[in-house]
Design an enzyme around this catalytic site. Structure first.
Site, PDB file in Angstrom:
ATOM      1  N   ASN A 157       7.086   7.220  -9.170  1.00 28.83           N
ATOM      2  CA  ASN A 157       8.289   6.919  -8.396  1.00 28.83           C
ATOM      3  C   ASN A 157       8.069   5.596  -7.665  1.00 28.83           C
ATOM      4  O   ASN A 157       7.304   5.544  -6.705  1.00 28.83           O
ATOM      5  CB  ASN A 157       8.537   8.067  -7.392  1.00 28.83           C
ATOM      6  CG  ASN A 157       9.667   7.759  -6.432  1.00 28.83           C
ATOM      7  OD1 ASN A 157      10.442   6.817  -6.638  1.00 28.83           O
ATOM      8  ND2 ASN A 157       9.782   8.564  -5.377  1.00 28.83           N
ATOM      9  N   TRP A 158       8.734   4.561  -8.154  1.00 28.20           N
ATOM     10  CA  TRP A 158       8.514   3.229  -7.566  1.00 28.20           C
ATOM     11  C   TRP A 158       9.226   3.063  -6.229  1.00 28.20           C
ATOM     12  O   TRP A 158       9.034   2.060  -5.538  1.00 28.20           O
ATOM     13  CB  TRP A 158       8.993   2.146  -8.537  1.00 28.20           C
ATOM     14  CG  TRP A 158       8.160   2.040  -9.793  1.00 28.20           C
ATOM     15  CD1 TRP A 158       7.026   2.741 -10.086  1.00 28.20           C
ATOM     16  CD2 TRP A 158       8.406   1.192 -10.914  1.00 28.20           C
ATOM     17  NE1 TRP A 158       6.548   2.375 -11.322  1.00 28.20           N
ATOM     18  CE2 TRP A 158       7.379   1.427 -11.853  1.00 28.20           C
ATOM     19  CE3 TRP A 158       9.395   0.253 -11.227  1.00 28.20           C
ATOM     20  CZ2 TRP A 158       7.310   0.756 -13.082  1.00 28.20           C
ATOM     21  CZ3 TRP A 158       9.338  -0.408 -12.451  1.00 28.20           C
ATOM     22  CH2 TRP A 158       8.298  -0.159 -13.359  1.00 28.20           C
ATOM     23  N   LYS A 159      10.095   3.978  -5.883  1.00 23.25           N
ATOM     24  CA  LYS A 159      10.906   3.877  -4.657  1.00 23.25           C
ATOM     25  C   LYS A 159      11.616   2.508  -4.622  1.00 23.25           C
ATOM     26  O   LYS A 159      11.938   1.965  -5.678  1.00 23.25           O
ATOM     27  CB  LYS A 159      10.043   4.105  -3.419  1.00 23.25           C
ATOM     28  CG  LYS A 159       9.228   5.393  -3.523  1.00 23.25           C
ATOM     29  CD  LYS A 159       8.693   5.841  -2.210  1.00 23.25           C
ATOM     30  CE  LYS A 159       7.812   7.050  -2.416  1.00 23.25           C
ATOM     31  NZ  LYS A 159       7.423   7.690  -1.178  1.00 23.25           N
TER      32      LYS A 159
ATOM     33  N   HIS B 136      14.631  14.131  -3.679  1.00 23.83           N
ATOM     34  CA  HIS B 136      13.419  13.608  -3.044  1.00 23.83           C
ATOM     35  C   HIS B 136      13.567  13.757  -1.521  1.00 23.83           C
ATOM     36  O   HIS B 136      14.665  13.596  -0.977  1.00 23.83           O
ATOM     37  CB  HIS B 136      13.212  12.142  -3.422  1.00 23.83           C
ATOM     38  CG  HIS B 136      11.864  11.628  -3.027  1.00 23.83           C
ATOM     39  ND1 HIS B 136      11.584  11.238  -1.743  1.00 23.83           N
ATOM     40  CD2 HIS B 136      10.713  11.485  -3.736  1.00 23.83           C
ATOM     41  CE1 HIS B 136      10.305  10.861  -1.680  1.00 23.83           C
ATOM     42  NE2 HIS B 136       9.757  11.001  -2.875  1.00 23.83           N
TER      43      HIS B 136
ATOM     44  N   GLU C  62      12.932  11.867   0.812  1.00 29.41           N
ATOM     45  CA  GLU C  62      13.502  10.701   1.500  1.00 29.41           C
ATOM     46  C   GLU C  62      15.025  10.705   1.397  1.00 29.41           C
ATOM     47  O   GLU C  62      15.716  10.222   2.294  1.00 29.41           O
ATOM     48  CB  GLU C  62      12.884   9.415   0.928  1.00 29.41           C
ATOM     49  CG  GLU C  62      11.435   9.276   1.399  1.00 29.41           C
ATOM     50  CD  GLU C  62      10.526   8.480   0.492  1.00 29.41           C
ATOM     51  OE1 GLU C  62      11.014   7.759  -0.403  1.00 29.41           O
ATOM     52  OE2 GLU C  62       9.294   8.591   0.671  1.00 29.41           O
TER      53      GLU C  62
ATOM     54  N   GLU D 216       6.479  18.611  -3.259  1.00 27.17           N
ATOM     55  CA  GLU D 216       6.030  17.451  -2.486  1.00 27.17           C
ATOM     56  C   GLU D 216       6.073  17.793  -1.005  1.00 27.17           C
ATOM     57  O   GLU D 216       7.130  17.638  -0.358  1.00 27.17           O
ATOM     58  CB  GLU D 216       6.948  16.262  -2.749  1.00 27.17           C
ATOM     59  CG  GLU D 216       6.968  15.804  -4.197  1.00 27.17           C
ATOM     60  CD  GLU D 216       7.242  14.322  -4.290  1.00 27.17           C
ATOM     61  OE1 GLU D 216       6.386  13.617  -4.816  1.00 27.17           O
ATOM     62  OE2 GLU D 216       8.291  13.868  -3.811  1.00 27.17           O
TER      63      GLU D 216
ATOM     64  N   GLY E  20       3.213   9.582   1.179  1.00 23.75           N
ATOM     65  CA  GLY E  20       3.011   8.248   1.735  1.00 23.75           C
ATOM     66  C   GLY E  20       2.143   8.219   2.983  1.00 23.75           C
ATOM     67  O   GLY E  20       2.084   7.204   3.674  1.00 23.75           O
TER      68      GLY E  20
ATOM     69  N   SER F 126       0.513  11.626  -1.949  1.00 26.86           N
ATOM     70  CA  SER F 126      -0.753  10.887  -1.849  1.00 26.86           C
ATOM     71  C   SER F 126      -1.739  11.213  -2.970  1.00 26.86           C
ATOM     72  O   SER F 126      -2.948  11.303  -2.741  1.00 26.86           O
ATOM     73  CB  SER F 126      -1.386  11.110  -0.471  1.00 26.86           C
ATOM     74  OG  SER F 126      -0.516  10.642   0.547  1.00 26.86           O
TER      75      SER F 126
ATOM     76  N   GLY G 120       3.829   8.275  -5.885  1.00 30.89           N
ATOM     77  CA  GLY G 120       4.540   7.199  -5.197  1.00 30.89           C
ATOM     78  C   GLY G 120       3.689   5.943  -5.126  1.00 30.89           C
ATOM     79  O   GLY G 120       3.608   5.162  -6.074  1.00 30.89           O
ATOM     80  N   GLY G 121       3.004   5.757  -4.009  1.00 32.56           N
ATOM     81  CA  GLY G 121       2.243   4.531  -3.773  1.00 32.56           C
ATOM     82  C   GLY G 121       1.323   4.131  -4.910  1.00 32.56           C
ATOM     83  O   GLY G 121       1.285   2.957  -5.320  1.00 32.56           O
TER      84      GLY G 121
HETATM   85  C1  PEP Z   1       6.662  10.326  -3.624  1.00 34.12           C
HETATM   86  O1  PEP Z   1       7.330   9.503  -3.039  1.00 34.12           O
HETATM   87  O2  PEP Z   1       7.227  11.096  -4.419  1.00 34.12           O
HETATM   88  C2  PEP Z   1       5.233  10.405  -3.359  1.00 34.12           C
HETATM   89  C3  PEP Z   1       4.577  11.441  -3.778  1.00 34.12           C
HETATM   90  O3  PEP Z   1       4.659   9.352  -2.668  1.00 34.12           O
HETATM   91  P1  PEP Z   1       3.095   9.083  -2.406  1.00 34.12           P
HETATM   92  O4  PEP Z   1       2.369   9.335  -3.704  1.00 34.12           O
HETATM   93  O5  PEP Z   1       3.014   7.665  -1.958  1.00 34.12           O
HETATM   94  O6  PEP Z   1       2.672  10.051  -1.353  1.00 34.12           O
END
Ligand code: PEP
Length: 255
Positions: free
Chosen positions: A11-13, A95, A97, A170, A176, A216, A237-238
């Site tokens: 997920n590039w956000k 998600h 967010e 999640e 994040g 993470s 994500g990251g």
């Molecule tokens: C996400 O945004 O779905 C996510 C899991 O982010 P991160 O891996 O950065 O925690």
């Protein structure tokens, strides 16, 4: 017992750019092999670029949200048919967010999942509790309140004990933050989600549905997380923004 193919989804956000996307994709493509499914979720303007970059590869791509509506006066929204014109096969819905910054309810998330399924797209439905909810002992009730509307709305898409829908657990406190749920904490919730699927839609559906962990995930913790019985890959994500890290996570999913 059903074998569930691992899925690693990036997920590039709201990150990226034409040059950076091309470099990122070129960087992780060599790690992609037939034994693990890989997909990436880009901001809407870059879907056309991904269609070109990923043509002829095994990597699927998609958007980070979609409208529940088919068309009309919904300024700023994007429909499933528009996504399909650009080769999209999967969409993230719900998600955390979007739930928190855009006040998306679980009922709206369920309707987005329905729109995706009706269009033949795979919805990745995100669920997860906040730290306060975990500390209050509400993990099960929160996950149930997010999952049950999806199950109720999407049950009609189950055929022969299967549906294309993917669930991503999640925990909000792990997204994040650099704090990862321990493999045991994640496995406990994944098993609970699978049990809920089984109770509501039957054993076959519960066994065939992939449940990803997100929060993470990094190359260093991915293998242990993915080795758990009910963890079928990750939503990243990251670490999906670094081709080295994303490649490492794809390799970890190979076991
Ligand atoms: C996400 O945004 O779905 C996510 C899991 O982010 P991160 O891996 O950065 O925690």
């Amino acid at each position: 017992m059903t074998t569930r193919k691992k899925l690693v989804a990036g997920n590039w956000k709201m990150n990226g750019g034409l040059a950076a996307n091309a470099e990122l994709v070129r960087g992780f493509l060599p790690a992609v092999t037939a034994d693990v499914e890989v997909s990436v979720f880009a901001p809407f303007p870059y879907l056309a670029q991904l269609q070109g970059l990923l043509e002829g590869t095994a990597v699927a791509f998609g958007s980070q949200d979609v409208s529940a509506k088919a068309s009309g006066a919904y300024t700023g929204e994007v429909s499933v048919s528009m996504l399909k014109e650009f080769g999209v096969r999967q969409v993230i819905v719900g998600h955390s967010e979007r739930r928190s910054y855009h006040a998306e309810s679980s009922e709206t998330v369920a309707l987005k999942a329905v729109a995706a399924l009706e269009a033949g797209l795979v919805p990745l439905v995100c669920v997860g509790e906040t730290l306060a909810e975990r500390e209050a002992g509400q993990v099960e009730s929160v996950i149930a309140s997010q999952l049950d509307p999806v199950i109720a709305q999407c049950a009609r898409f189950v055929q022969n004990g299967q549906w294309p829908l993917v669930i991503a657990y999640e925990p909000v406190w792990a997204i994040g933050t650099g704090v990862t749920a321990s493999p045991e904490q994640a496995q406990e919730v994944h098993a609970m989600i699978r049990a809920r699927l089984q109770a509501m839609l039957g054993e076959s559906l519960a066994q065939s549905t992939r449940i990803l962990y997100g929060g993470s995930v990094k190359p260093g913790n991915a293998q242990e997380l993915f080795s758990k019985q009910d963890i079928d890959g990750g939503l990243i994500g990251g670490a999906a923004l670094s081709s080295d890290d994303f490649s490492g996570i794809i390799r970890a999913a190979k076991g």
